[in-house]
Enzyme design. Sequence first.
Site, PDB file in Angstrom:
ATOM      1  N   LYS A 281      82.468  92.980  14.617  1.00 25.84           N
ATOM      2  CA  LYS A 281      81.148  92.437  14.942  1.00 25.84           C
ATOM      3  C   LYS A 281      81.279  91.017  15.471  1.00 25.84           C
ATOM      4  O   LYS A 281      82.233  90.319  15.132  1.00 25.84           O
ATOM      5  CB  LYS A 281      80.300  92.377  13.655  1.00 25.84           C
ATOM      6  CG  LYS A 281      79.801  93.704  13.149  1.00 25.84           C
ATOM      7  CD  LYS A 281      78.970  93.520  11.893  1.00 25.84           C
ATOM      8  CE  LYS A 281      78.491  94.836  11.331  1.00 25.84           C
ATOM      9  NZ  LYS A 281      77.540  95.565  12.190  1.00 25.84           N
ATOM     10  N   ASP A 292      75.628  95.010   2.915  1.00 26.86           N
ATOM     11  CA  ASP A 292      75.739  96.390   3.401  1.00 26.86           C
ATOM     12  C   ASP A 292      75.936  97.396   2.264  1.00 26.86           C
ATOM     13  O   ASP A 292      76.134  98.587   2.505  1.00 26.86           O
ATOM     14  CB  ASP A 292      76.879  96.468   4.436  1.00 26.86           C
ATOM     15  CG  ASP A 292      76.611  97.509   5.512  1.00 26.86           C
ATOM     16  OD1 ASP A 292      75.454  97.913   5.667  1.00 26.86           O
ATOM     17  OD2 ASP A 292      77.583  97.902   6.192  1.00 26.86           O
ATOM     18  N   ASP A 351      82.533 100.440  13.634  1.00 23.27           N
ATOM     19  CA  ASP A 351      81.404  99.765  12.984  1.00 23.27           C
ATOM     20  C   ASP A 351      80.319 100.760  12.541  1.00 23.27           C
ATOM     21  O   ASP A 351      79.435 100.401  11.774  1.00 23.27           O
ATOM     22  CB  ASP A 351      80.827  98.724  13.954  1.00 23.27           C
ATOM     23  CG  ASP A 351      79.911  97.722  13.273  1.00 23.27           C
ATOM     24  OD1 ASP A 351      79.896  97.702  12.024  1.00 23.27           O
ATOM     25  OD2 ASP A 351      79.225  96.977  13.989  1.00 23.27           O
ATOM     26  N   ARG A 355      77.769 105.935   8.121  1.00 21.88           N
ATOM     27  CA  ARG A 355      77.581 107.394   8.224  1.00 21.88           C
ATOM     28  C   ARG A 355      78.845 108.140   7.807  1.00 21.88           C
ATOM     29  O   ARG A 355      78.775 109.287   7.382  1.00 21.88           O
ATOM     30  CB  ARG A 355      77.119 107.755   9.643  1.00 21.88           C
ATOM     31  CG  ARG A 355      78.081 107.406  10.725  1.00 21.88           C
ATOM     32  CD  ARG A 355      77.430 107.382  12.095  1.00 21.88           C
ATOM     33  NE  ARG A 355      76.667 106.161  12.325  1.00 21.88           N
ATOM     34  CZ  ARG A 355      75.993 105.895  13.432  1.00 21.88           C
ATOM     35  NH1 ARG A 355      75.955 106.776  14.414  1.00 21.88           N
ATOM     36  NH2 ARG A 355      75.337 104.759  13.573  1.00 21.88           N
TER      37      ARG A 355
HETATM   38  N1  BES Z   1      75.729  97.898   8.519  1.00 21.03           N
HETATM   39  C1  BES Z   1      75.456  98.123   9.882  1.00 21.03           C
HETATM   40  C2  BES Z   1      73.961  98.214  10.160  1.00 21.03           C
HETATM   41  C3  BES Z   1      73.326  96.925  10.536  1.00 21.03           C
HETATM   42  C4  BES Z   1      73.588  96.336  11.762  1.00 21.03           C
HETATM   43  C5  BES Z   1      72.462  96.300   9.669  1.00 21.03           C
HETATM   44  C6  BES Z   1      72.992  95.148  12.085  1.00 21.03           C
HETATM   45  C7  BES Z   1      71.869  95.098  10.005  1.00 21.03           C
HETATM   46  C8  BES Z   1      72.126  94.519  11.219  1.00 21.03           C
HETATM   47  C9  BES Z   1      76.102  99.407  10.344  1.00 21.03           C
HETATM   48  O1  BES Z   1      77.274  99.762   9.721  1.00 21.03           O
HETATM   49  C10 BES Z   1      76.432  99.217  11.793  1.00 21.03           C
HETATM   50  O2  BES Z   1      77.225  98.373  12.078  1.00 21.03           O
HETATM   51  N2  BES Z   1      75.805  99.968  12.656  1.00 21.03           N
HETATM   52  C11 BES Z   1      75.959  99.843  14.050  1.00 21.03           C
HETATM   53  C12 BES Z   1      76.103 101.217  14.632  1.00 21.03           C
HETATM   54  C13 BES Z   1      76.565 101.234  16.049  1.00 21.03           C
HETATM   55  C14 BES Z   1      78.011 100.830  16.115  1.00 21.03           C
HETATM   56  C15 BES Z   1      76.381 102.623  16.587  1.00 21.03           C
HETATM   57  C16 BES Z   1      74.743  99.120  14.611  1.00 21.03           C
HETATM   58  O3  BES Z   1      73.626  99.398  14.172  1.00 21.03           O
HETATM   59  O4  BES Z   1      74.919  98.267  15.471  1.00 21.03           O
HETATM   60 ZN    ZN Z   2      77.507  99.012   7.786  1.00 26.99          ZN
HETATM   61 ZN    ZN Z   3      78.988  98.812  10.615  1.00 24.99          ZN
END
Ligand code: BES
Ligand code: ZN
Ligand code: ZN
Length: 503
Positions: A281, A292, A351, A355
């Site tokens: 990230k 998280d 990331d 899931r």
């Molecule tokens: N934990 C994050 C979800 C998240 C992202 C919460 C930003 C709060 C702010 C999750 O694991 C994640 O990173 N999801 C990605 C998925 C993408 C790579 C398809 C997201 O939402 O950007």
């Molecule tokens: Zn996450």
């Molecule tokens: Zn993630």
Amino acid sequence: MKTTLSFSRPSEVETECLAVVIVDQGEKDKPAPTLLTTDEALKNAAAELTASGEVSGKIFETVLIHRPQGIKAKRLLLVGGGKAKNFSGHELRKLAGTAVRFLKPKQVRSFSFLAPELPAGAADAVKAVVQGAFVGNFDPDIYKSDRKDQRITEITIVVPPGADRAPLETAVNESRILGESQNFTRELVNEPSNRLTPTALAERARKMAEEINSPHFKCETYGADKIKELKMGAFWSVAQGSEEPPALIVLRWSPPDAPEKPVLGLVGKGITFDSGGISIKPSDGMEKMKYDMAGGAAMLGAMRAIALLQPKVKVIAVVCATENMPSGRAQKPGDVQIAMSGKSIEIINTDAEGRLVLADALAYTEDRFKPRFMIDLATLTGAIMVALGHHHAGMFSTDDALAEALAAAGEATGDRVWRMPLGKEYDKQINSKFADVKNVGGRDAGAITAAQFLKRFVKDTPWVHLDVAGTAIGSPQTDVNRSWASGWGVRLLDRLVADKYER
Ligand code: BES
Ligand code: ZN
Ligand code: ZN
């Protein structure tokens, strides 16, 4: 915080401070501030102020009167409840939190709150006050060295002298348990990942269960060996990149008088830090990703409340806890993993790890415990925050009745949900060239394709997925929640169980 009831006329209550709700009964621009009480002496004590135009009753307004005339309280705190016609238990809950937050820095340690009459009844008013007070009494400052211990230590809820004692005492007791359980969750969510590793989270779950000390409440925790033995390839694929060992946490509430089969299976995402892994990230805001594990923490808080309130139904909670880190051992985009269900997953983006751990947690819960319903809670996607902000969690469901029950519980508790679609039209986005499914479905409908991915790991158990990426934290921080972590979901799940099962 000690919670007591006082069956008294408000003007007779001897207290450091008496907090009273003041609403606006006026039309449009002409405020008509009115205290929610029938006690004339109390109304008189505030009459000069309400007549002065200096107070309007607008929501969260606070005015403190010292040495009010004609009543026994040392101070009178008026707390604005907004327009009279909109005033409900939800406002009352927040006002109790506002009163606590207002009084804390003023060296007041104990005070009384006059429970106003609500159409829903005296017990609901008492519940709202107690829950709001607990939420407002929580601070995120445990690591500050100049921390001032400014907590309220005692709240007295003032109810009519003739009110029926037993239901109100039950209301106080239940809402204290809920308030403490919600704060237990918030404490975990606020913890940084160096202090709350997956092992530490499992330890906290064990300690919580030990403290409840009920023969019907059990906590089991497992490590990497068990995860591999169970062939949880999706969970392990996330865990393999971290130096910190993962933990599989299982909590079981099984009262003797419940039906044999567990009815409810709860599943929580427990990523104690989500760096993104190899698909790392951006550093801006990455510190937030200690939250998280909020879905998992909510399940632990909900189980705490359930074990203390003792509904006659079996409930199971499974939390998959791990870090998501980049390293020489971390999984890489393009890797193919075999989940516990046997399905193969092509990793497109490391990331999208939530899931992955949930795929195995859901399959494990369904296979091992065969619950009648499953609900998972997860900070799963940034996309749900784009769609719904911080006020509703995204709800995805294969079962209309369960979705409706949750929506009703959401309205009742304020942990509101908004139903989003599932549908095979979305499957195309997650079909993979190389495996049964891929872990990312592109930018469009990001929260939906994440849910659609999870659906592939649930066989036929009626299931709800709640994406709480927005609701698990309060933003902007409100008068009531200064703590960041909100504890979202604890009261929702308790309500769902209480609506259906006797306790
Ligand atoms: N934990 C994050 C979800 C998240 C992202 C919460 C930003 C709060 C702010 C999750 O694991 C994640 O990173 N999801 C990605 C998925 C993408 C790579 C398809 C997201 O939402 O950007
Ligand atoms: Zn996450
Ligand atoms: Zn993630």
